[in-house]
Design a protein around this motif. Structure first.
Motif, PDB file in Angstrom:
ATOM      1  N   LYS A  80      -0.318   6.929 -10.480  1.00  0.00           N
ATOM      2  CA  LYS A  80      -1.394   7.258 -11.420  1.00  0.00           C
ATOM      3  C   LYS A  80      -2.384   8.263 -10.828  1.00  0.00           C
ATOM      4  CE  LYS A  80      -1.568   3.219 -14.421  1.00  0.00           C
ATOM      5  NZ  LYS A  80      -1.604   3.904 -15.694  1.00  0.00           N
ATOM      6  N   GLY A  81      -2.379   8.400  -9.499  1.00  0.00           N
ATOM      7  CA  GLY A  81      -3.254   9.396  -8.887  1.00  0.00           C
ATOM      8  C   GLY A  81      -4.181   8.897  -7.788  1.00  0.00           C
ATOM      9  N   ILE A  82      -4.123   7.626  -7.450  1.00  0.00           N
ATOM     10  CA  ILE A  82      -4.965   7.134  -6.359  1.00  0.00           C
ATOM     11  C   ILE A  82      -4.304   7.509  -5.033  1.00  0.00           C
ATOM     12  CG2 ILE A  82      -5.947   5.095  -5.234  1.00  0.00           C
ATOM     13  CD1 ILE A  82      -6.127   3.741  -7.938  1.00  0.00           C
ATOM     14  N   PRO A  83      -5.038   8.165  -4.138  1.00  0.00           N
ATOM     15  CA  PRO A  83      -4.451   8.524  -2.833  1.00  0.00           C
ATOM     16  C   PRO A  83      -4.027   7.275  -2.059  1.00  0.00           C
ATOM     17  CG  PRO A  83      -6.516   9.698  -3.198  1.00  0.00           C
ATOM     18  CD  PRO A  83      -6.404   8.677  -4.287  1.00  0.00           C
ATOM     19  N   GLU A  84      -2.896   7.368  -1.394  1.00  0.00           N
ATOM     20  CA  GLU A  84      -2.349   6.218  -0.665  1.00  0.00           C
ATOM     21  C   GLU A  84      -3.330   5.669   0.365  1.00  0.00           C
ATOM     22  OE1 GLU A  84       1.640   4.890   1.842  1.00  0.00           O
ATOM     23  OE2 GLU A  84       1.445   6.965   1.147  1.00  0.00           O
ATOM     24  N   ASN A  85      -4.086   6.548   1.001  1.00  0.00           N
ATOM     25  CA  ASN A  85      -5.018   6.087   2.041  1.00  0.00           C
ATOM     26  C   ASN A  85      -6.215   5.322   1.476  1.00  0.00           C
ATOM     27  OD1 ASN A  85      -6.027   8.570   0.957  1.00  0.00           O
ATOM     28  ND2 ASN A  85      -7.365   8.776   2.722  1.00  0.00           N
ATOM     29  N   GLU A  86      -6.379   5.278   0.153  1.00  0.00           N
ATOM     30  CA  GLU A  86      -7.460   4.511  -0.467  1.00  0.00           C
ATOM     31  C   GLU A  86      -7.001   3.117  -0.910  1.00  0.00           C
ATOM     32  OE1 GLU A  86      -9.723   6.532  -3.465  1.00  0.00           O
ATOM     33  OE2 GLU A  86      -9.923   8.344  -2.253  1.00  0.00           O
ATOM     34  N   ILE A  87      -5.738   2.782  -0.623  1.00  0.00           N
ATOM     35  CA  ILE A  87      -5.171   1.476  -0.984  1.00  0.00           C
ATOM     36  C   ILE A  87      -4.728   0.799   0.313  1.00  0.00           C
ATOM     37  CG2 ILE A  87      -3.389   0.280  -2.306  1.00  0.00           C
ATOM     38  CD1 ILE A  87      -3.110   2.960  -3.930  1.00  0.00           C
ATOM     39  N   ALA A  88      -5.117  -0.454   0.498  1.00  0.00           N
ATOM     40  CA  ALA A  88      -4.732  -1.164   1.725  1.00  0.00           C
ATOM     41  C   ALA A  88      -4.323  -2.595   1.412  1.00  0.00           C
ATOM     42  CB  ALA A  88      -5.882  -1.152   2.727  1.00  0.00           C
ATOM     43  N   PHE A  89      -3.448  -3.120   2.259  1.00  0.00           N
ATOM     44  CA  PHE A  89      -3.054  -4.525   2.220  1.00  0.00           C
ATOM     45  C   PHE A  89      -3.742  -5.225   3.383  1.00  0.00           C
ATOM     46  CE2 PHE A  89       1.488  -3.184   0.722  1.00  0.00           C
ATOM     47  CZ  PHE A  89       1.000  -2.863  -0.539  1.00  0.00           C
ATOM     48  N   ILE A  90      -4.374  -6.354   3.141  1.00  0.00           N
ATOM     49  CA  ILE A  90      -4.979  -7.133   4.212  1.00  0.00           C
ATOM     50  C   ILE A  90      -3.905  -7.558   5.221  1.00  0.00           C
ATOM     51  CG2 ILE A  90      -4.814  -9.363   3.047  1.00  0.00           C
ATOM     52  CD1 ILE A  90      -7.741  -8.273   5.245  1.00  0.00           C
ATOM     53  N   HIS A  91      -2.668  -7.719   4.750  1.00  0.00           N
ATOM     54  CA  HIS A  91      -1.569  -8.162   5.607  1.00  0.00           C
ATOM     55  C   HIS A  91      -1.237  -7.153   6.708  1.00  0.00           C
ATOM     56  CE1 HIS A  91      -1.304 -10.620   2.038  1.00  0.00           C
ATOM     57  NE2 HIS A  91      -0.527 -11.458   2.686  1.00  0.00           N
ATOM     58  N   ASP A  92      -1.657  -5.908   6.542  1.00  0.00           N
ATOM     59  CA  ASP A  92      -1.388  -4.891   7.564  1.00  0.00           C
ATOM     60  C   ASP A  92      -2.360  -4.977   8.734  1.00  0.00           C
ATOM     61  OD1 ASP A  92       0.777  -3.938   6.154  1.00  0.00           O
ATOM     62  OD2 ASP A  92      -0.376  -2.374   5.126  1.00  0.00           O
TER      63      ASP A  92
END
Length: 194
Positions: A80-92
């Motif tokens: 949809k257009g959200i940059p990957e670096n603005e999405i995170a998993f707490i599991h990481d």
């Protein structure tokens, strides 16, 4: 299986097609809309989901190929257009130092969507500064866990005077039953406390 079906049927059978009207897809649409509308302020959002978590490093090494809700959400938000670096998993975030760095990024708006389970993103998750919305994709097992989820956003230090809590329920599934059980547990606990 009833809980999995209420979240996404692909948790039971990954070969089934994605269905447009699922609560996962509704959540993705809501997250993107809010992300877009609050871009100037870099406001943040949390997504709570206790099932369909990311693969462990061991599973990845073994080449396990299974459907995960987390990856599905991330892929759709990126599309949809959200940059990957603005999405995170707490599991990481494997160590306390990793968590501190991640939480700092959420508090500053560098990471604008944080996805995690109640156990990993509950107590000790201090990311409230810019949270404008929180999304519950499934029902936890204990009433206190519902409060833990809500408490990540509705707390001192959040600069937003108004916030939105989304709880997604799939009609005709175990969702309503699960929330009814939570309500009964809470009523029983309240009776004991009073």
């Amino acid at each position: 299986d009833g809980r999995k079906n209420a979240l996404d049927i692909r948790l039971i059978n990954p070969d089934l097609p994605d269905s447009e009207g699922t609560k996962v897809n509704l959540c993705v649409d809501n997250v993107f809309k809010i992300w877009d509308e609050t871009a100037d302020k870099r406001l943040t959002q949390l997504i709570f989901c206790d099932m369909g978590v990311p693969l462990t490093p061991e599973e990845k090494k073994k080449g396990v190929n299974k459907f995960t809700v987390y990856d599905d959400i991330k892929e759709k938000l990126i599309a949809k257009g959200i940059p990957e670096n603005e999405i995170a998993f707490i599991h990481d975030a494997k160590t306390e130092l990793d968590k501190d760095r991640l939480f700092s990024k959420v508090r500053s708006g560098e990471v604008r969507v944080l996805i995690g389970s109640t156990s990993k993103m509950g107590t000790g998750t201090n990311v409230q500064d810019l949270i404008i919305a929180s999304h519950d994709l499934d029902a936890p097992y204990k009433p206190a866990e519902l409060e833990q989820r809500r408490g990540r956003m509705v707390r001192q230090g959040n600069k937003n005077k108004e916030v939105t809590l989304f709880r997604y329920v799939t009609e005709g599934t175990f969702d309503a039953y699960n929330y009814q059980i939570l309500e009964n547990k809470q009523a029983f606990a309240s009776q004991i406390m009073s």
